[in-house]
Design a protein around this motif. Structure first.
Motif, mmCIF file in Angstrom:
data_model
loop_
_atom_site.group_PDB
_atom_site.id
_atom_site.type_symbol
_atom_site.label_atom_id
_atom_site.label_comp_id
_atom_site.label_asym_id
_atom_site.label_seq_id
_atom_site.Cartn_x
_atom_site.Cartn_y
_atom_site.Cartn_z
ATOM 1 N N ASN A 305 1.203 -5.597 -0.869
ATOM 2 C CA ASN A 305 0.363 -5.467 -2.068
ATOM 3 C C ASN A 305 0.797 -4.305 -2.952
ATOM 4 O O ASN A 305 0.024 -3.826 -3.779
ATOM 5 C CB ASN A 305 -1.101 -5.306 -1.657
ATOM 6 N N ASP A 307 3.493 -3.403 -5.766
ATOM 7 C CA ASP A 307 4.461 -3.995 -6.689
ATOM 8 C C ASP A 307 5.597 -3.002 -6.909
ATOM 9 O O ASP A 307 5.633 -2.273 -7.901
ATOM 10 C CB ASP A 307 3.754 -4.322 -8.010
ATOM 11 N N CYS A 309 9.132 -3.894 -6.026
ATOM 12 C CA CYS A 309 10.445 -4.562 -5.956
ATOM 13 C C CYS A 309 11.146 -4.276 -4.629
ATOM 14 O O CYS A 309 12.342 -3.948 -4.588
ATOM 15 C CB CYS A 309 11.335 -4.168 -7.132
#
Length: 373
Positions: A305, A307, A309
Motif C-alpha cells: 500500500n 506507492d 514503484c
C-alpha cells in the motif's frame, strides 16, 4: 464480435519466431492467416519441447488461430497454386533470406503482377540491402550489431544473454505488424500495395531510443551501469534475505522519498536526487543492505500500500497468477480442437468495439489443404 482485422487475409511463409509471432498478432486481431509450410522441412517450433497434449507449446501458441497447408514450393504445380491463392489475399509475410522467394518463383514482382494491391512483407536479420543482407544471424547477433548489448548488464561481467528475444519480437515481429498495417492504410487511400522490408537489426537499433539520442546528437556513449536507467543509479534490482529480488524504480522525488522513509534511510533522501556517482553508489549500498534483511514476501506486504514503484521480480508462473494479469485477461484458455483447451498468454491490446479472439492452438501440418487447395 469480429476482431478489427477481420477483413484481412494473410499468406504466411514464415517459420520459427519473428514471422509467426507477427502473424499470430494479426490472427488474434481477426485476420485470416494461412500458413504455407514445406512438408519435408518441418518448422522447428513444431517439435520443440516442452509438449502439451502431444503438441509443442511453442507451436500451439505462436500459430494459434491460423490455418495450415503443406506444399513443396520447388514443384511448379505448387507454385501455380500459390499464384492462384495470392489473387485472393491482402498480405504476404515471408522470412527467408533475400532472393529465396524470387528463386522459388513467388517473389514480390511476380506476385504483385497478379495482385497489384498486395502488401508483401519480408522479415530478415539484416534487411534486403547492405553488406550483411545474405549473412545468417540470431537475436544475440542483431542486438550486438545494433549497439543494444553494449550498454546492458554489469560493467565487470559484460552483456547478459537476454531471457526474451528482443530483436526477434520487439524488433522483427512488432515492426512487421506496424509496417503491414501502415501499408494497409496507404492502400485504402491509394489502391496500391507495396513492399515492406523489415530488418531485425534496424529495429533493434531503433530501440536504443534515449541512449541512441544521447550518443548520436549529444556525443555521449552509454556503457553498462553508466546511466540513470541501466544500473548507474539506485534504479536497480536488490536481493532479499531468501534469495529473491525486488525491483526499485523510485526515480521521481515523491517516490524516492517514500522509498527512503520505508527503508529507514531518511538521511539519504538527497542522495536519491543527486547526479553524483558516489552518492548513488552509497545509496545503492544502503538500499541493498536494508532489503537484504527481509524476505520477498515480507517486502511485498510492506510495499503493498505504498506507492513507491517497488515490485517483486516474479517468475512467469507467478506473473500468470498475479491479480493484475488475471484482471487484464492475460492468461486465457485456447481450444485444442478436441474439446480441451490449452493455457496460453492472452492478447495484450484491448479494443472497445472489436474484441480479439485467440481462435485455436496451432494446427497440424497441412490440416487445411483440402479447404484451400
Amino acid at each position: 464480435m469480429a476482431g478489427p482485422l477481420s477483413s484481412l487475409k494473410v499468406l504466411d511463409f514464415s517459420t520459427l519466431l519473428p514471422g509467426p509471432y507477427a502473424t499470430m498478432l494479426l490472427a488474434d486481431m481477426g485476420a485470416e492467416v494461412l500458413r504455407v509450410e514445406a512438408p519435408d522441412r518441418m518448422d522447428l517450433t513444431r517439435v520443440m519441447p516442452p509438449h502439451d497434449g502431444g503438441v509443442s507449446t511453442a507451436h500451439g501458441y505462436l500459430n494459434r488461430g491460423k490455418h495450415s497447408i503443406a506444399l513443396n514450393l520447388k514443384e511448379e504445380a505448387n507454385v501455380e497454386r500459390i499464384k492462384a491463392l495470392v489473387a485472393e489475399f491482402d498480405v504476404v509475410v515471408e522470412q527467408f533470406r533475400p532472393g529465396v522467394m524470387d528463386r522459388l518463383g513467388i517473389g514480390y514482382e511476380v506476385l504483385r503482377s497478379i495482385n497489384p494491391r498486395l502488401i508483401y512483407c519480408s522479415i530478415t536479420g539484416y534487411g534486403q540491402t547492405g553488406p550483411y543482407r545474405d549473412k545468417a544471424g540470431h537475436d544475440i547477433n542483431y542486438l550486438s550489431l545494433a549497439g543494444v548489448s553494449s550498454h546492458c548488464g554489469r560493467a565487470e561481467r559484460g552483456p547478459p544473454p537476454m531471457g526474451i528475444q528482443i530483436a526477434d519480437v520487439a524488433g522483427g515481429s512488432h515492426h512487421a505488424v506496424m509496417g503491414i498495417l501502415a501499408a494497409v492504410i496507404h492502400r485504402q487511400q491509394s489502391g496500391e500495395g507495396q513492399y515492406v522490408d523489415i530488418s531485425m537489426t534496424d529495429a533493434a537499433f531503433a530501440l536504443n531510443a534515449m541512449s541512441g539520442a544521447a550518443c548520436l546528437a549529444g556525443g555521449q556513449e552509454q556503457r553498462p551501469e553508466s546511466s540513470l536507467l541501466n544500473g548507474g543509479s539506485f534504479y536497480d534490482y536488490y536481493q532479499t534475505s531468501d534469495g529473491r529480488w525486488l525491483s526499485v524504480g523510485s526515480l521521481e522525488p515523491q517516490f524516492s522519498s517514500r522509498l527512503c522513509e520505508t527503508l529507514g534511510l531518511d538521511e539519504m533522501k538527497s542522495f536519491a536526487l543527486s547526479q553524483n556517482p558516489e552518492h548513488q553508489k552509497t545509496l545503492k549500498q544502503a538500499i541493498s543492505g536494508a532489503i537484504a534483511t527481509r524476505t520477498l514476501e515480507q517486502w511485498r506486504k510492506v510495499f503493498a500500500n505504498r506507492d513507491a514503484c517497488v515490485e517483486p521480480v516474479l517468475s512467469i508462473a507467478e506473473a500468470a497468477e498475479h491479480p493484475q494479469m488475471q484482471a487484464r485477461d492475460m492468461v486465457i484458455m485456447v481450444d485444442r480442437g478436441d474439446g480441451t483447451a490449452q493455457r496460453q498468454i492472452g492478447f495484450p491490446i484491448k479494443f472497445e468495439k472489436t474484441a480479439c479472439h485467440a481462435g485455436w492452438v496451432g494446427r497440424t501440418l497441412g490440416a487445411d489443404n483440402d479447404d484451400y487447395l
